[in-house]
Design a protein around this motif. Sequence first.
Motif, PDB file in Angstrom:
ATOM      1  N   VAL A 173       0.803  -1.231   0.000  1.00  0.00           N
ATOM      2  CA  VAL A 173       0.000   0.000   0.000  1.00  0.00           C
ATOM      3  C   VAL A 173       0.831   1.274   0.000  1.00  0.00           C
ATOM      4  CG1 VAL A 173      -1.917  -1.151   1.177  1.00  0.00           C
ATOM      5  CG2 VAL A 173      -0.178   0.037   2.530  1.00  0.00           C
ATOM      6  N   GLY A 174       2.145   1.143  -0.013  1.00  0.00           N
ATOM      7  CA  GLY A 174       2.999   2.324   0.118  1.00  0.00           C
ATOM      8  C   GLY A 174       2.726   3.403  -0.904  1.00  0.00           C
ATOM      9  N   ALA A 175       2.587   3.024  -2.182  1.00  0.00           N
ATOM     10  CA  ALA A 175       2.361   4.028  -3.232  1.00  0.00           C
ATOM     11  C   ALA A 175       1.041   4.755  -3.013  1.00  0.00           C
ATOM     12  CB  ALA A 175       2.388   3.356  -4.607  1.00  0.00           C
ATOM     13  N   ASP A 176       0.007   4.028  -2.607  1.00  0.00           N
ATOM     14  CA  ASP A 176      -1.284   4.664  -2.360  1.00  0.00           C
ATOM     15  C   ASP A 176      -1.254   5.512  -1.095  1.00  0.00           C
ATOM     16  OD1 ASP A 176      -2.462   3.722  -4.651  1.00  0.00           O
ATOM     17  OD2 ASP A 176      -3.361   1.970  -3.706  1.00  0.00           O
ATOM     18  N   LEU A 177      -0.508   5.089  -0.085  1.00  0.00           N
ATOM     19  CA  LEU A 177      -0.344   5.930   1.103  1.00  0.00           C
ATOM     20  C   LEU A 177       0.325   7.254   0.730  1.00  0.00           C
ATOM     21  CD1 LEU A 177       0.800   3.497   3.948  1.00  0.00           C
ATOM     22  CD2 LEU A 177      -1.350   4.761   3.803  1.00  0.00           C
ATOM     23  N   ALA A 178       1.297   7.185  -0.169  1.00  0.00           N
ATOM     24  CA  ALA A 178       1.979   8.407  -0.601  1.00  0.00           C
ATOM     25  C   ALA A 178       1.006   9.352  -1.304  1.00  0.00           C
ATOM     26  CB  ALA A 178       3.145   8.053  -1.525  1.00  0.00           C
ATOM     27  N   ILE A 179       0.095   8.795  -2.109  1.00  0.00           N
ATOM     28  CA  ILE A 179      -0.924   9.625  -2.765  1.00  0.00           C
ATOM     29  C   ILE A 179      -1.782  10.320  -1.715  1.00  0.00           C
ATOM     30  CG2 ILE A 179      -3.046   9.547  -4.143  1.00  0.00           C
ATOM     31  CD1 ILE A 179      -1.744   7.265  -5.752  1.00  0.00           C
ATOM     32  N   LEU A 180      -2.222   9.557  -0.720  1.00  0.00           N
ATOM     33  CA  LEU A 180      -3.150  10.084   0.284  1.00  0.00           C
ATOM     34  C   LEU A 180      -2.506  11.164   1.152  1.00  0.00           C
ATOM     35  CD1 LEU A 180      -4.718   6.652   1.166  1.00  0.00           C
ATOM     36  CD2 LEU A 180      -5.980   8.579   0.196  1.00  0.00           C
ATOM     37  N   VAL A 181      -1.297  10.907   1.660  1.00  0.00           N
ATOM     38  CA  VAL A 181      -0.674  11.932   2.505  1.00  0.00           C
ATOM     39  C   VAL A 181      -0.212  13.118   1.661  1.00  0.00           C
ATOM     40  CG1 VAL A 181      -0.030  10.370   4.376  1.00  0.00           C
ATOM     41  CG2 VAL A 181       1.579  10.743   2.483  1.00  0.00           C
ATOM     42  N   GLY A 182       0.043  12.875   0.366  1.00  0.00           N
ATOM     43  CA  GLY A 182       0.337  13.991  -0.528  1.00  0.00           C
ATOM     44  C   GLY A 182      -0.866  14.907  -0.677  1.00  0.00           C
ATOM     45  N   LEU A 183      -2.066  14.319  -0.780  1.00  0.00           N
ATOM     46  CA  LEU A 183      -3.290  15.113  -0.841  1.00  0.00           C
ATOM     47  C   LEU A 183      -3.511  15.869   0.469  1.00  0.00           C
ATOM     48  CD1 LEU A 183      -5.669  12.589  -2.647  1.00  0.00           C
ATOM     49  CD2 LEU A 183      -4.752  14.723  -3.598  1.00  0.00           C
ATOM     50  N   LEU A 184      -3.162  15.229   1.584  1.00  0.00           N
ATOM     51  CA  LEU A 184      -3.237  15.935   2.872  1.00  0.00           C
ATOM     52  C   LEU A 184      -2.318  17.151   2.862  1.00  0.00           C
ATOM     53  CD1 LEU A 184      -3.196  13.174   5.679  1.00  0.00           C
ATOM     54  CD2 LEU A 184      -5.117  14.622   5.016  1.00  0.00           C
ATOM     55  N   GLY A 185      -1.102  16.937   2.404  1.00  0.00           N
ATOM     56  CA  GLY A 185      -0.129  18.022   2.385  1.00  0.00           C
ATOM     57  C   GLY A 185      -0.526  19.162   1.466  1.00  0.00           C
ATOM     58  N   ASP A 186      -1.244  18.830   0.391  1.00  0.00           N
ATOM     59  CA  ASP A 186      -1.686  19.852  -0.564  1.00  0.00           C
ATOM     60  C   ASP A 186      -2.984  20.523  -0.143  1.00  0.00           C
ATOM     61  OD1 ASP A 186       0.485  19.284  -2.168  1.00  0.00           O
ATOM     62  OD2 ASP A 186      -0.616  17.927  -3.496  1.00  0.00           O
ATOM     63  N   GLY A 187      -3.565  20.072   0.968  1.00  0.00           N
ATOM     64  CA  GLY A 187      -4.820  20.645   1.430  1.00  0.00           C
ATOM     65  C   GLY A 187      -6.035  20.187   0.650  1.00  0.00           C
ATOM     66  N   LYS A 188      -5.888  19.127  -0.145  1.00  0.00           N
ATOM     67  CA  LYS A 188      -7.006  18.617  -0.946  1.00  0.00           C
ATOM     68  C   LYS A 188      -7.784  17.519  -0.228  1.00  0.00           C
ATOM     69  CE  LYS A 188      -4.743  19.708  -5.336  1.00  0.00           C
ATOM     70  NZ  LYS A 188      -4.195  19.155  -6.604  1.00  0.00           N
ATOM     71  N   LEU A 189      -7.224  17.031   0.858  1.00  0.00           N
ATOM     72  CA  LEU A 189      -7.863  15.984   1.652  1.00  0.00           C
ATOM     73  C   LEU A 189      -7.722  16.361   3.120  1.00  0.00           C
ATOM     74  CD1 LEU A 189      -9.144  13.063   1.590  1.00  0.00           C
ATOM     75  CD2 LEU A 189      -6.815  12.204   1.930  1.00  0.00           C
ATOM     76  N   VAL A 190      -8.778  16.149   3.873  1.00  0.00           N
ATOM     77  CA  VAL A 190      -8.771  16.444   5.309  1.00  0.00           C
ATOM     78  C   VAL A 190      -8.880  15.142   6.078  1.00  0.00           C
ATOM     79  CG1 VAL A 190      -9.966  17.630   7.191  1.00  0.00           C
ATOM     80  CG2 VAL A 190      -9.864  18.685   4.927  1.00  0.00           C
ATOM     81  N   ALA A 191      -8.006  14.947   7.064  1.00  0.00           N
ATOM     82  CA  ALA A 191      -8.105  13.786   7.951  1.00  0.00           C
ATOM     83  C   ALA A 191      -9.117  14.120   9.045  1.00  0.00           C
ATOM     84  CB  ALA A 191      -6.748  13.460   8.559  1.00  0.00           C
ATOM     85  N   GLU A 192     -10.234  13.437   9.032  1.00  0.00           N
ATOM     86  CA  GLU A 192     -11.300  13.704   9.994  1.00  0.00           C
ATOM     87  C   GLU A 192     -11.047  12.902  11.272  1.00  0.00           C
ATOM     88  OE1 GLU A 192     -14.764  15.556   9.104  1.00  0.00           O
ATOM     89  OE2 GLU A 192     -12.905  16.540   8.522  1.00  0.00           O
ATOM     90  N   VAL A 193     -10.508  13.545  12.292  1.00  0.00           N
ATOM     91  CA  VAL A 193     -10.237  12.901  13.583  1.00  0.00           C
ATOM     92  C   VAL A 193     -11.301  13.372  14.568  1.00  0.00           C
ATOM     93  CG1 VAL A 193      -8.586  12.605  15.465  1.00  0.00           C
ATOM     94  CG2 VAL A 193      -7.764  12.769  13.093  1.00  0.00           C
ATOM     95  N   GLY A 194     -12.203  12.472  14.918  1.00  0.00           N
ATOM     96  CA  GLY A 194     -13.305  12.834  15.807  1.00  0.00           C
ATOM     97  C   GLY A 194     -13.044  12.564  17.266  1.00  0.00           C
ATOM     98  N   TRP A 195     -11.985  11.807  17.571  1.00  0.00           N
ATOM     99  CA  TRP A 195     -11.606  11.521  18.963  1.00  0.00           C
ATOM    100  C   TRP A 195     -10.096  11.371  18.990  1.00  0.00           C
ATOM    101  CZ3 TRP A 195      -8.768   8.607  22.182  1.00  0.00           C
ATOM    102  CH2 TRP A 195      -9.127   8.554  23.529  1.00  0.00           C
ATOM    103  N   ARG A 196      -9.457  12.004  19.998  1.00  0.00           N
ATOM    104  CA  ARG A 196      -8.006  11.863  20.150  1.00  0.00           C
ATOM    105  C   ARG A 196      -7.642  11.943  21.620  1.00  0.00           C
ATOM    106  NH1 ARG A 196      -3.168  15.742  17.646  1.00  0.00           N
ATOM    107  NH2 ARG A 196      -1.458  14.665  18.734  1.00  0.00           N
ATOM    108  N   GLY A 197      -6.739  11.067  22.048  1.00  0.00           N
ATOM    109  CA  GLY A 197      -6.271  11.072  23.423  1.00  0.00           C
ATOM    110  C   GLY A 197      -5.120  10.102  23.591  1.00  0.00           C
TER     111      GLY A 197
END
Length: 317
Positions: free
Chosen positions: A262-286
């Motif tokens: 999945v490495g290549a697809d992970l790179a696509i996804l975090v690249g979209l995060l870095g470009d502001g085109k994708l938002v990581a929706e974190v509804g709970w953190r602790g």
Amino acid sequence: MTDVREGEAMSVHALVVDQDAPGGIRMGEVADPQPQPHQVLIDVHHVAVNHGDLRTDVRPPGTVLGCDASGMVAQAAADGSGPAVGTRVVAFAAGAWAQRLAVSVDDLAEVPASVDLADAAAVPLAGITALRTLRAGGPLLGRRVLITGASGGVGRVAVQLAALGGAHVVASVGSAARGEGLAKLGAHEVVVGLDDVDQPVDLVLDNVGGSQLVAAWNLLTPGGSLQSIGWASGEPAVFPPYSTFALGSAKTLSSFGDAANVGADLAILVGLLGDGKLVAEVGWRGPWGRVTEATAALSGRRVAGKAVLDVKSHEDS
């Protein structure tokens, strides 16, 4: 990391299966992973919780849970492949809920400097599932895409990716409250259930199963595709006689379980995060010591998006 007496093996803290503990999970110690030549060793900073992690009843006692993690490379791969020591990475690997994790270089990606590692940890399973099932459904531009269970981790990523691909996105949720924020992520329609979906769709990503899967199948156009991702309802899907017959091009129902390399697809996804085109929706953190609270919130459908556990505090980073 926990050091033991000289001459003994080193160990790390991890969240493991224990049916006698609350939620079937307790903090334990396991052997420090010994990476294979094609693996890097990661100091884990954050991990994410998925619904599959809640199934402690189907795993042997002592199993280290989790599959989503982010952190920093502590030891590079011996074969010379992969990122260098100190690289910020996101990874997908079994047994992720531990202080250190050995991961194949094919199952991780470097995280852009602009992306918080906690957000990156929310990506792997949900992101890979959404990306690969949308890809399996064919071109998206101009097509109607229905996403059921759209308020969950997979659903929220899928809504964004489908919208980026030019689809008309219909997001189905269990209640009006669960639909909050989906329009902002790119959904053109947000509906409760499927009764208000009055036009056929070309592609369905179904996270619910049960009777809703059957209803979604009936909404498909000839030649349409239904990707069965999850089964949050826990109910059987009963297809009436002849309901799988349709004139025209064949409709298809596909399973999903492709989580290899999945490495290549992970790179696509975090690249979209870095470009502001994708938002990581974190509804709970602790902190990960509150894992029972996190799993209870997730199983109770009180988390919009993903739950993320902090393994390493900011002070330790």
